[in-house]
Structure formats: C-alpha cells, structure tokens
Scaffold this motif. Structure first.
Motif, PDB file in Angstrom:
ATOM      1  N   THR A  19      10.663 -63.205  26.490  1.00  0.00           N
ATOM      2  CA  THR A  19      10.943 -62.164  27.477  1.00  0.00           C
ATOM      3  C   THR A  19      10.678 -60.805  26.866  1.00  0.00           C
ATOM      4  O   THR A  19      10.375 -60.706  25.675  1.00  0.00           O
ATOM      5  CB  THR A  19      12.399 -62.268  27.979  1.00  0.00           C
ATOM      6  N   ARG A  23       8.979 -55.969  31.405  1.00  0.00           N
ATOM      7  CA  ARG A  23       7.897 -56.946  31.525  1.00  0.00           C
ATOM      8  C   ARG A  23       7.226 -56.814  32.892  1.00  0.00           C
ATOM      9  O   ARG A  23       7.918 -56.711  33.900  1.00  0.00           O
ATOM     10  CB  ARG A  23       8.496 -58.350  31.392  1.00  0.00           C
ATOM     11  N   GLY A  49      17.504 -66.797  35.323  1.00  0.00           N
ATOM     12  CA  GLY A  49      16.682 -67.172  34.167  1.00  0.00           C
ATOM     13  C   GLY A  49      16.442 -65.913  33.347  1.00  0.00           C
ATOM     14  O   GLY A  49      15.317 -65.480  33.148  1.00  0.00           O
ATOM     15  N   ASP A  94      21.551 -67.909  33.169  1.00  0.00           N
ATOM     16  CA  ASP A  94      20.596 -68.774  32.457  1.00  0.00           C
ATOM     17  C   ASP A  94      21.259 -70.127  32.238  1.00  0.00           C
ATOM     18  O   ASP A  94      22.466 -70.303  32.430  1.00  0.00           O
ATOM     19  CB  ASP A  94      20.195 -68.140  31.121  1.00  0.00           C
ATOM     20  N   LEU A 128      19.560 -73.591  37.826  1.00  0.00           N
ATOM     21  CA  LEU A 128      18.897 -73.342  39.112  1.00  0.00           C
ATOM     22  C   LEU A 128      18.611 -74.620  39.884  1.00  0.00           C
ATOM     23  O   LEU A 128      18.213 -74.572  41.038  1.00  0.00           O
ATOM     24  CB  LEU A 128      17.607 -72.552  38.882  1.00  0.00           C
ATOM     25  N   ASN A 184       8.943 -66.258  35.564  1.00  0.00           N
ATOM     26  CA  ASN A 184       8.571 -67.116  34.435  1.00  0.00           C
ATOM     27  C   ASN A 184       9.592 -68.228  34.177  1.00  0.00           C
ATOM     28  O   ASN A 184       9.902 -68.559  33.040  1.00  0.00           O
ATOM     29  CB  ASN A 184       8.338 -66.263  33.170  1.00  0.00           C
TER      30      ASN A 184
HETATM   31  C1  SAM Z   1      10.418 -67.565  29.829  1.00  0.00           C
HETATM   32  S1  SAM Z   1      12.097 -67.128  30.081  1.00  0.00           S
HETATM   33  C2  SAM Z   1      11.922 -65.839  31.273  1.00  0.00           C
HETATM   34  C3  SAM Z   1      12.894 -64.687  31.065  1.00  0.00           C
HETATM   35  C4  SAM Z   1      12.735 -63.523  32.064  1.00  0.00           C
HETATM   36  N1  SAM Z   1      12.991 -63.948  33.414  1.00  0.00           N
HETATM   37  C5  SAM Z   1      11.371 -62.898  31.948  1.00  0.00           C
HETATM   38  O1  SAM Z   1      10.513 -63.112  32.788  1.00  0.00           O
HETATM   39  O2  SAM Z   1      11.141 -62.168  30.985  1.00  0.00           O
HETATM   40  C6  SAM Z   1      12.683 -68.493  31.060  1.00  0.00           C
HETATM   41  C7  SAM Z   1      14.201 -68.628  31.081  1.00  0.00           C
HETATM   42  O3  SAM Z   1      14.558 -69.537  32.116  1.00  0.00           O
HETATM   43  C8  SAM Z   1      15.642 -70.334  31.676  1.00  0.00           C
HETATM   44  N2  SAM Z   1      15.698 -71.589  32.458  1.00  0.00           N
HETATM   45  C9  SAM Z   1      14.868 -72.666  32.379  1.00  0.00           C
HETATM   46  N3  SAM Z   1      15.257 -73.631  33.223  1.00  0.00           N
HETATM   47  C10 SAM Z   1      16.353 -73.169  33.869  1.00  0.00           C
HETATM   48  C11 SAM Z   1      17.219 -73.701  34.868  1.00  0.00           C
HETATM   49  N4  SAM Z   1      17.038 -74.919  35.364  1.00  0.00           N
HETATM   50  N5  SAM Z   1      18.261 -72.941  35.284  1.00  0.00           N
HETATM   51  C12 SAM Z   1      18.456 -71.705  34.784  1.00  0.00           C
HETATM   52  N6  SAM Z   1      17.671 -71.131  33.835  1.00  0.00           N
HETATM   53  C13 SAM Z   1      16.627 -71.850  33.380  1.00  0.00           C
HETATM   54  C14 SAM Z   1      15.334 -70.556  30.198  1.00  0.00           C
HETATM   55  O4  SAM Z   1      16.500 -70.899  29.467  1.00  0.00           O
HETATM   56  C15 SAM Z   1      14.754 -69.194  29.794  1.00  0.00           C
HETATM   57  O5  SAM Z   1      15.723 -68.339  29.257  1.00  0.00           O
END
Ligand code: SAM
Length: 274
Positions: free
Chosen positions: A55, A59, A93, A143, A198, A214
């Motif tokens: 992240t 962004r 997330g 998250d 989620l 993402n």
């Molecule tokens: C790549 S990061 C994106 C962070 C931020 N949204 C960004 O775009 O910079 C993805 C995040 O989604 C979370 N995540 C993945 N599956 C999830 C779920 N089922 N429920 C909640 N969060 C989830 C991961 O733990 C991670 O911290």
C-alpha cells in the motif's frame, strides 16, 4: 482466498515457508495440522503470510484528486443543505493504514477549504479543530489481518513509506520521532480500525464512500459479484465506491454508474426508482 494459476507459485512458496517453520515434511501433514484444534493459531499465521499488504499514501493520485476535488466537495454541499453533518468513509482492506490516513488528511483539508468559502456565522474555537462542529467524521479502516491493523493503529511510518507524502502534509499531520513519522493525535482520532472479513455477510452499513482498492483482485468472479452487491447495500443513497486501478465493475454489476474525471475513476450507486 482465491488463487488462480498465475498465483499457485506464490501459494506454494508461502506454504513451504510455513511447513519449514512447523518442521513438517508434507503438505498433507500441514493440512492435517490446519484442520485440527491445535492448528487454529497456525491458520492465523498462514493467513498473515498469504495476504498481500502492499500500500501507499496517496496511492493512485488521479483517484484521490477525484475524491478530494469533486466528490467530497459535492457531498459536503449536499449534506450541509440537508443539515446532515455526518460523513462516514470506509477503507475496506486498509492494510497498514496509509489509505485511511490519506483519506483523513483529504477530508480535514476539504472541510477547512469548504469553510474558507462558506464561513460559519459563529467564531471557531482555537486551536481550530480538524473537524469543525457540528460535523462528525468517521473513517472506518478494516482488514482481515491483525498485524496490519496493529500497524495502522500504531500509525508510525518510515521515511521510505512517507515518500509520496509532500511536505505540506508532513508538517501539518505528522510529528517526527527520530527517523520516523507519527500521525498526529487529532488525525488519528478520526480513523477507527476494526477487523472485518469481506467475505462475511455482515458488513458496516451507512457509508457515504467506500474505498476497496486492490483487494477484489484476489477474489474469484463470483466472490467479486457478491462483494459488490454487499457494498451497494452498505452505501447511503447515491454513495460512491472506489476500486483499484487494475479492478473494474464492468460485467460485475449494473447497480453503479461510472464517474470519470482527469484519469480518476469511481462508481456511484444508482438509486432504484420507487
Ligand atoms: C494490497 S492491500 C491494499 C491496501 C489498500 N487498499 C491500497 O490499495 O493501498 C490488500 C489488503 O486487503 C486485505 N484483505 C484480503 N482479503 C481480505 C478479506 N477477505 N477481508 C478483508 N480484507 C482482506 C489484505 O489483508 C490486505 O491488507
């Protein structure tokens, strides 16, 4: 979690690391451990290893500008006209907090700029609060990973994590502690971190804007469709949804219309006619 062929290598690599850590020599014995009562902690550990937490502050600048300059300003005007002074934004997330703190900075600036153009009839208390009364702003950051939630709550970032934060934001919203930057208390107070998967049915309701960027790209298509349906129920009328640069709602739903300005994209919930 969904892993298609492109990500099997990643999955295999992360599983192998955990096998080694647990001193097990086959995927099957690791599987037996995971489904046993004794394996609950290991399952949580595995989850931490399988999530991608990349992240950044600010962004996708074009999207943040769309939020800041158009959507937020519009929301404040419409809400003010209805004397509804609550604003709720959800970063679903949120990873280590850079996204929700970026949103908090933009909302605080947005409110200040709004009142510069539409002064309040009463004197503002000094020092000026980030959120002027009667407004109530809540940014929910959620998250599935406890370790990133802890990091977000701690809100201390290294110089390299701060690379995309320009000096006017650093000066106003961060304190320098040694080599690192800590989010100021007043900004931290707007952001609340909480655990939400989620994929579960119950998700936070009555949001004006949802950022889920993402995250969906790691779900299969059926899960993406379910999630977007749930988001539409979690949004206030005419609310907005932001998804990641590599994600799209095309072919996923017809409950949203696309908003596009200067390379920034968002989706607005379409209200059904009664
Ligand atoms: C790549 S990061 C994106 C962070 C931020 N949204 C960004 O775009 O910079 C993805 C995040 O989604 C979370 N995540 C993945 N599956 C999830 C779920 N089922 N429920 C909640 N969060 C989830 C991961 O733990 C991670 O911290």
């Amino acid at each position: 979690m969904h892993f298609d062929e492109r990500r099997t290598h990643f999955l295999q690599d992360r599983l192998s690391r955990r096998l080694k850590e647990c001193q097990l020599d086959s995927f099957y014995s690791y599987y037996r451990l995971l489904i046993s009562d004794a394996g609950k902690q290991e399952l949580a550990q595995l989850l931490e290893n399988l999530t991608v937490n990349e992240t950044n502050f600010f962004r996708n600048k074009a999207q943040m500008d769309l939020f800041h300059k158009y959507i937020l300003d519009d929301l404040l005007r419409h809400k003010q006209a209805r004397r509804d002074h609550s604003l709720r934004i959800w970063s679903a997330g949120c990873s280590t907090g850079q996204e929700p703190y970026t949103l908090a900075m933009l909302v605080a600036d947005g409110l200040a700029y709004y009142y510069l153009r539409n002064p309040l009839p009463v004197e503002m208390p000094t020092p000026k609060p980030l959120v002027p009364p009667p407004w109530k702003v809540e940014i929910l950051a959620s998250d599935i990973s406890y370790s990133v939630l802890r990091a977000g709550q701690e809100a201390i970032y290294t110089e390299s994590q701060m690379a995309s934060v320009d000096y006017s934001y650093r000066l106003r919203y961060f304190d320098k502690i040694g080599e690192r930057y800590a989010v100021k208390k007043a900004l931290k107070e707007i952001v609340h971190f909480d655990f939400h998967n989620l994929k579960t049915e119950y998700l936070p309701q009555r949001n004006d804007v949802i950022f889920c960027r993402n995250v969906m790209m790691y779900f299969d298509e059926a899960e993406q469709k379910r999630l977007v349906e749930k988001f539409s129920r979690c949004l206030n009328p005419n609310g907005f949804l932001f998804v990641g640069h590599a994600e799209s709602l095309l072919g996923i739903t017809d409950r949203f219309s696309m908003v596009h300005r200067n390379s920034g994209t968002a989706y607005q919930k379409i209200e059904e006619l009664a």
